[in-house]
Enzyme design. Sequence first.
Site, PDB file in Angstrom:
ATOM      1  N   ASP A 187      -7.278  18.852 -14.393  1.00 53.45           N
ATOM      2  CA  ASP A 187      -7.558  17.512 -14.921  1.00 53.45           C
ATOM      3  C   ASP A 187      -7.131  17.517 -16.386  1.00 53.45           C
ATOM      4  O   ASP A 187      -7.765  18.152 -17.228  1.00 53.45           O
ATOM      5  CB  ASP A 187      -9.058  17.204 -14.756  1.00 53.45           C
ATOM      6  CG  ASP A 187      -9.419  15.794 -15.218  1.00 53.45           C
ATOM      7  OD1 ASP A 187      -8.691  15.246 -16.055  1.00 53.45           O
ATOM      8  OD2 ASP A 187     -10.447  15.275 -14.745  1.00 53.45           O
ATOM      9  N   ARG A 192       0.858  -1.203   0.000  1.00 51.56           N
ATOM     10  CA  ARG A 192       0.000   0.000   0.000  1.00 51.56           C
ATOM     11  C   ARG A 192       0.888   1.244   0.000  1.00 51.56           C
ATOM     12  O   ARG A 192       0.625   2.213  -0.684  1.00 51.56           O
ATOM     13  CB  ARG A 192      -0.974  -0.007   1.186  1.00 51.56           C
ATOM     14  CG  ARG A 192      -1.722   1.317   1.333  1.00 51.56           C
ATOM     15  CD  ARG A 192      -3.020   1.256   2.120  1.00 51.56           C
ATOM     16  NE  ARG A 192      -2.971   0.433   3.296  1.00 51.56           N
ATOM     17  CZ  ARG A 192      -2.310   0.700   4.427  1.00 51.56           C
ATOM     18  NH1 ARG A 192      -1.622   1.822   4.541  1.00 51.56           N
ATOM     19  NH2 ARG A 192      -2.328  -0.138   5.431  1.00 51.56           N
ATOM     20  N   TYR A 201     -16.461  16.166 -15.965  1.00 53.95           N
ATOM     21  CA  TYR A 201     -16.935  14.775 -15.975  1.00 53.95           C
ATOM     22  C   TYR A 201     -17.985  14.598 -14.870  1.00 53.95           C
ATOM     23  O   TYR A 201     -17.789  15.056 -13.733  1.00 53.95           O
ATOM     24  CB  TYR A 201     -15.732  13.840 -15.755  1.00 53.95           C
ATOM     25  CG  TYR A 201     -16.145  12.410 -15.493  1.00 53.95           C
ATOM     26  CD1 TYR A 201     -16.976  11.734 -16.392  1.00 53.95           C
ATOM     27  CD2 TYR A 201     -15.725  11.736 -14.361  1.00 53.95           C
ATOM     28  CE1 TYR A 201     -17.366  10.427 -16.158  1.00 53.95           C
ATOM     29  CE2 TYR A 201     -16.100  10.421 -14.115  1.00 53.95           C
ATOM     30  CZ  TYR A 201     -16.927   9.782 -15.026  1.00 53.95           C
ATOM     31  OH  TYR A 201     -17.325   8.485 -14.780  1.00 53.95           O
ATOM     32  N   LYS A 217      -7.696   6.382 -19.408  1.00 53.95           N
ATOM     33  CA  LYS A 217      -7.973   6.871 -20.755  1.00 53.95           C
ATOM     34  C   LYS A 217      -6.706   6.815 -21.626  1.00 53.95           C
ATOM     35  O   LYS A 217      -6.203   5.747 -21.852  1.00 53.95           O
ATOM     36  CB  LYS A 217      -8.554   8.288 -20.648  1.00 53.95           C
ATOM     37  CG  LYS A 217      -9.704   8.393 -19.607  1.00 53.95           C
ATOM     38  CD  LYS A 217     -10.863   7.498 -19.976  1.00 53.95           C
ATOM     39  CE  LYS A 217     -12.117   7.680 -19.162  1.00 53.95           C
ATOM     40  NZ  LYS A 217     -12.110   7.291 -17.781  1.00 53.95           N
TER      41      LYS A 217
HETATM   42  O1  P1T Z   1     -13.071   6.677 -14.460  1.00 51.06           O
HETATM   43  P1  P1T Z   1     -11.916   7.168 -13.621  1.00 51.06           P
HETATM   44  O2  P1T Z   1     -10.597   6.555 -13.990  1.00 51.06           O
HETATM   45  O3  P1T Z   1     -12.191   7.132 -12.162  1.00 51.06           O
HETATM   46  O4  P1T Z   1     -11.713   8.725 -14.016  1.00 51.06           O
HETATM   47  C1  P1T Z   1     -12.682   9.704 -13.744  1.00 51.06           C
HETATM   48  C2  P1T Z   1     -12.548  10.825 -14.741  1.00 51.06           C
HETATM   49  C3  P1T Z   1     -11.917  12.003 -14.360  1.00 51.06           C
HETATM   50  N1  P1T Z   1     -11.753  13.040 -15.213  1.00 51.06           N
HETATM   51  C4  P1T Z   1     -12.197  12.962 -16.486  1.00 51.06           C
HETATM   52  C5  P1T Z   1     -12.003  14.122 -17.402  1.00 51.06           C
HETATM   53  C6  P1T Z   1     -12.841  11.810 -16.935  1.00 51.06           C
HETATM   54  O5  P1T Z   1     -13.266  11.771 -18.214  1.00 51.06           O
HETATM   55  C7  P1T Z   1     -13.038  10.707 -16.041  1.00 51.06           C
HETATM   56  C8  P1T Z   1     -13.761   9.481 -16.451  1.00 51.06           C
HETATM   57  N2  P1T Z   1     -14.552   9.657 -17.580  1.00 51.06           N
HETATM   58  C9  P1T Z   1     -15.342   8.679 -18.151  1.00 51.06           C
HETATM   59  C10 P1T Z   1     -15.446   7.432 -17.677  1.00 51.06           C
HETATM   60  C11 P1T Z   1     -16.084   9.116 -19.340  1.00 51.06           C
HETATM   61  O6  P1T Z   1     -16.580   8.278 -20.114  1.00 51.06           O
HETATM   62  O7  P1T Z   1     -16.187  10.330 -19.556  1.00 51.06           O
END
Ligand code: P1T
Length: 379
Positions: free
Chosen positions: A170, A46, A98, A195
């Site tokens: 972000d 961790r 998001y 992503k």
């Molecule tokens: O899904 P996660 O890895 O927890 O990330 C969240 C997140 C944060 N910031 C942005 C700009 C994002 O697009 C996302 C996650 N977005 C999607 C799952 C989507 O389809 O837009």
Amino acid sequence: MKFNTKTIHGGQKPDAAYGAVMPPIYQTSTYAQSTPGGHKGFEYSRSGNPTRQALEQAFASLENGNYGLAFGSGLAAIDAVLKLLKPGDEVVSTSDIYGGTYRLFTKIFEDFGIVFHFIGMENADIIEDYINSNTKLIWVETPTNPLLNIIDIGAVAKIANKHHILLAVDNTFATPYLQQPLDLGADIVMHSATKYLGGHSDLVMGALVVKDKDLADRLCFIQRASGAICGPQDSFLALRGIKTLHVRMQRHCENASVVATYLEQHPKIEHVYWPGFKNHPNHDIAKLQMSGFGGMLSFTTKGNNYKEAIKIVENLKVFTLAESLGGVESLAGHPASMTHASIPREEREKLGVVDSLIRLSVGIEDEADLIADLEQAIG
Ligand code: P1T
């Protein structure tokens, strides 16, 4: 080291034990100690794991930061940033973000006494109207999800600096290939590494990168104390994905440009949201702070018809109807009922996330197949 070399070598050296060129997957929860505290740099996974550490160094290198941290999801990374705050603290956030980020802010952290102001930041000057002595964080998403608004990171950084407020960006949509927020004055850069960084739709992961040692120590403490880390297998996959980030992003940008241009002239399309168009409201800022316009775009159909939008996304064959973005394959989504359903309808529609809005994550397939697919689906 130039960016296209950093993707391959950043933070990575052949493994000390046997010279393995790829960091081995250290699939272990704990590490032998010769005497209490007598370990070789790792005591419990961790707190730290060699595969994750290689990835964290790669994150830091890509974003021109000094410290990287890897989390079990993008939202876990955002959660760690918000844990820097105390009840009564205020956050000024981009309004078009998001849906999951909005949900984390409003459904979890508001209950802990954090106050959020969601505002359009395309004109950065407006931010100062929402700053008071309790403001501790400015949260910027650019380009925004799903409307591809562009926020001037340098201008926001000046305001944050003047008022001694942390600025977090972000950078998921742009990736460090196109935009490096720390160089523009941000304190924290965040990614959903799920992503483009991972790039192959095979993992869920988050990243934070900072320059400042004190801030890194505080975030590192939160990461270890709260424990939302990613495992060694996923760390390995992300390291492998990052090696082709630059070549993938080049093709994502080229294909998105072709798709945006095609949609723009389509008689059934009302509006195409893509920062590469000269008439995009912040095209000039995008050109200045990004080295390309990315692989994401959104569009609406004439008449704002919900059923027609659903029919289009159901008809697509090369584009897969799915949440997420940034993988090599093209995806299509309907934000109002999928990724942004957690934002109340009224708020959503005020932003422009209307029923006919379709979001495309343009992959790296042959552009002719992507256009033919849109052609048959839109009709
Ligand atoms: O899904 P996660 O890895 O927890 O990330 C969240 C997140 C944060 N910031 C942005 C700009 C994002 O697009 C996302 C996650 N977005 C999607 C799952 C989507 O389809 O837009």
